[in-house]
Design an enzyme around this catalytic site. Structure first.
Site, PDB file in Angstrom:
ATOM      1  N   PHE A 140       0.860  -1.193   0.000  1.00  0.00           N
ATOM      2  CA  PHE A 140       0.000   0.000   0.000  1.00  0.00           C
ATOM      3  C   PHE A 140       0.890   1.235   0.000  1.00  0.00           C
ATOM      4  O   PHE A 140       1.651   1.462   0.930  1.00  0.00           O
ATOM      5  CB  PHE A 140      -0.950   0.061   1.206  1.00  0.00           C
ATOM      6  CG  PHE A 140      -1.853   1.258   1.135  1.00  0.00           C
ATOM      7  CD1 PHE A 140      -3.008   1.237   0.362  1.00  0.00           C
ATOM      8  CD2 PHE A 140      -1.513   2.452   1.762  1.00  0.00           C
ATOM      9  CE1 PHE A 140      -3.815   2.360   0.237  1.00  0.00           C
ATOM     10  CE2 PHE A 140      -2.316   3.582   1.642  1.00  0.00           C
ATOM     11  CZ  PHE A 140      -3.471   3.527   0.877  1.00  0.00           C
ATOM     12  N   ASP A 225       9.157   3.126   1.972  1.00  0.00           N
ATOM     13  CA  ASP A 225       7.961   3.879   2.317  1.00  0.00           C
ATOM     14  C   ASP A 225       7.732   3.715   3.819  1.00  0.00           C
ATOM     15  O   ASP A 225       7.248   2.678   4.269  1.00  0.00           O
ATOM     16  CB  ASP A 225       6.769   3.354   1.514  1.00  0.00           C
ATOM     17  CG  ASP A 225       5.468   4.073   1.863  1.00  0.00           C
ATOM     18  OD1 ASP A 225       5.436   4.786   2.883  1.00  0.00           O
ATOM     19  OD2 ASP A 225       4.483   3.917   1.113  1.00  0.00           O
ATOM     20  N   LYS A 254       2.186  11.164   7.233  1.00  0.00           N
ATOM     21  CA  LYS A 254       1.349  10.856   8.402  1.00  0.00           C
ATOM     22  C   LYS A 254       1.784  11.603   9.670  1.00  0.00           C
ATOM     23  O   LYS A 254       1.496  12.777   9.788  1.00  0.00           O
ATOM     24  CB  LYS A 254       1.275   9.338   8.607  1.00  0.00           C
ATOM     25  CG  LYS A 254       0.499   8.679   7.446  1.00  0.00           C
ATOM     26  CD  LYS A 254      -0.225   7.404   7.812  1.00  0.00           C
ATOM     27  CE  LYS A 254      -1.262   7.071   6.736  1.00  0.00           C
ATOM     28  NZ  LYS A 254      -0.901   5.936   5.888  1.00  0.00           N
TER      29      LYS A 254
END
Ligand code: PLP
Length: 422
Positions: A140, A225, A254
């Protein structure tokens, strides 16, 4: 207005691209949130790890307020007095040389892909349009058209083609598959240190180290990531520190925004960043002074409050207590720091959603990641007392599972008129 009314409004005027639990949050502080009726819950999702510092951390809120009184947006047409100091801090914390600030995680990944592709063309001599980036099954990395092009999740790609070429998919946690996938046109590998959305897939120890070794040997880029795993979530500031390696390119987002504002960045070396020249990439809001002031404070909080250590200690504590519950319905618990996945023994077609619903009713907000796994990822500021509060409720729900609770058919679970979507 009642909770029901708010949900109705959301569903009438908002596209149904999510399937939220039926709780309407109107207030938050630390690990806690309150619904419109004043009921208190513990946030065990932390907005997918965007709230590592806890909701509305006073120091981050103060920085935001102060900056809002000064200047919020300049665009990159001019310099501002917040971006330089913030990027220096971010580079020092991550051990990288340079950063390119963006807003969302997906944009950081897009930035990394552009950097990698142009580097492969200009520095490795890969013919234009022929570079290949290796990615992993069940990844993802975000929701843009290019990023979903290399997703293996049909829900997130069906009907959205045509897709961006240039990505080669291999199984996760498989070093041999990576070695085999490398061709003269390989630019690098884009990978998550732990696959969060795939169900907290923790790879074998040494996986990242092996990827690092191969990338160095073959002269290709290791692009990590860490949008979800970064900023102390896994018990270190970055997950790559568990293996004592450094990536060539790092994507963060985030929790960089401290839960207040979308802030992301791609980081790399000075040499790699030389492929970007004025006009080649950008973002109107990327690097704006408000974002930088907030992210700067968000980083300070992580360091000054020893949040990584707390994440490691509290993660181990939480999992020890979960395991001690001896719940026969649990198949496996996977975790690193406070990124915890509890996989249940469920039949075909069954999901953990009814368990999440029960947890919600008892005051614990957690969400499934993949159908069979519940993610427990509270703010990293959580105290032992707060963890015990949640564990007590989780234990009661798990005990109540007794024999398997069959999931109702997916459509019947849904309290909103979006059945057609499921
Ligand atoms: C959330 C996430 C993204 C995307 O971030 P957005 O801010 O939603 O665009 C990318 N990669 C990983 C690993 C994530 O968890």
């Amino acid at each position: 207005m009642t909770a029901k009314k708010y949900i109705e409004l959301e569903q009438t005027y908002g596209a149904h691209n999510y399937h939220p639990l039926p709780v309407v949050i109107s207030k938050a502080k630390g690990v806690w949130v309150w619904d419109v009726d004043g009921k208190k819950y513990m946030d065990m999702l932390s907005s997918y790890s965007a709230i590592n510092q806890g909701h509305l951390h006073p120091r981050i809120v103060k920085a935001a307020k102060e900056q809002m009184e000064r200047v919020s947006l300049t665009s990159r047409a001019f310099s501002n007095d917040r971006m330089g100091p913030f990027l220096k801090k971010l580079c020092e914390i991550s051990g990288m040389e340079m950063a390119l600030p963006m807003n969302t995680g997906a944009e950081a990944v897009e930035t990394a892909i552009k950097l990698a592709r142009r580097w492969g063309h200009q520095n490795k001599g890969i013919p234009e349009n022929e570079g290949e980036i290796v990615v992993c099954e069940n990844n993802f990395h975000g929701r843009t058209t290019t990023i979903i092009s290399f997703s293996s999740d049909q829900d997130s790609k069906k009907g959205f083609g045509p897709f961006t070429p240039g990505f080669i998919t291999i199984p996760y946690n498989n070093v041999a598959a990576f070695e085999k996938a490398i061709t003269p046109n390989t630019i690098g590998i884009l990978v998550e240190p732990i696959q969060g959305e795939a169900g907290i897939n923790v790879p074998s120890p040494g996986y990242l180290k092996e990827l690092r070794r191969i990338c160095t040997e073959k002269g290709v880029l290791l692009i990590l990531d860490e949008i979800q795993t970064g900023f102390a979530r896994t018990g270190k500031m970055f997950a790559f520190e568990h293996e004592g390696i450094k990536p060539d390119v790092l994507c963060v987002g985030k929790a960089l925004g401290g839960g207040l504002y979308p802030v992301s960045a791609a980081l790399s070396s000075r040499e790699h960043f030389s492929v970007f020249t004025p006009g080649s990439h950008g973002s109107t809001f990327g690097g704006n002074p408000l974002a930088c002031a907030i992210a700067d404070a968000a980083l300070d909080v992580l360091i000054d409050e020893n949040i990584a250590e707390r994440s490691a200690t509290m993660g181990a504590y939480f999992v020890k207590k979960l395991r001690a519950m001896n719940c026969s319905e649990i198949k496996e618990i996977r975790f690193k720091g406070l990124l915890i996945g509890v996989e249940f023994k469920l039949g075909p077609g069954e999901t953990v959603r009814p368990i999440c619903q029960k947890l919600m009713e008892s005051g614990v907000l957690a969400k499934d990641t993949h159908e069979k796994t519940i993610r427990f990822a509270p703010p990293l500021t959580i105290t032992e007392e707060e963890a015990d509060w949640a564990l007590e409720r989780i234990r009661k729900v798990f005990e109540g599972l007794g024999k398997r609770i069959p999931s109702p058919p997916a459509a019947a679970q849904c309290t909103c008129p979006c059945q057609a979507m499921r």
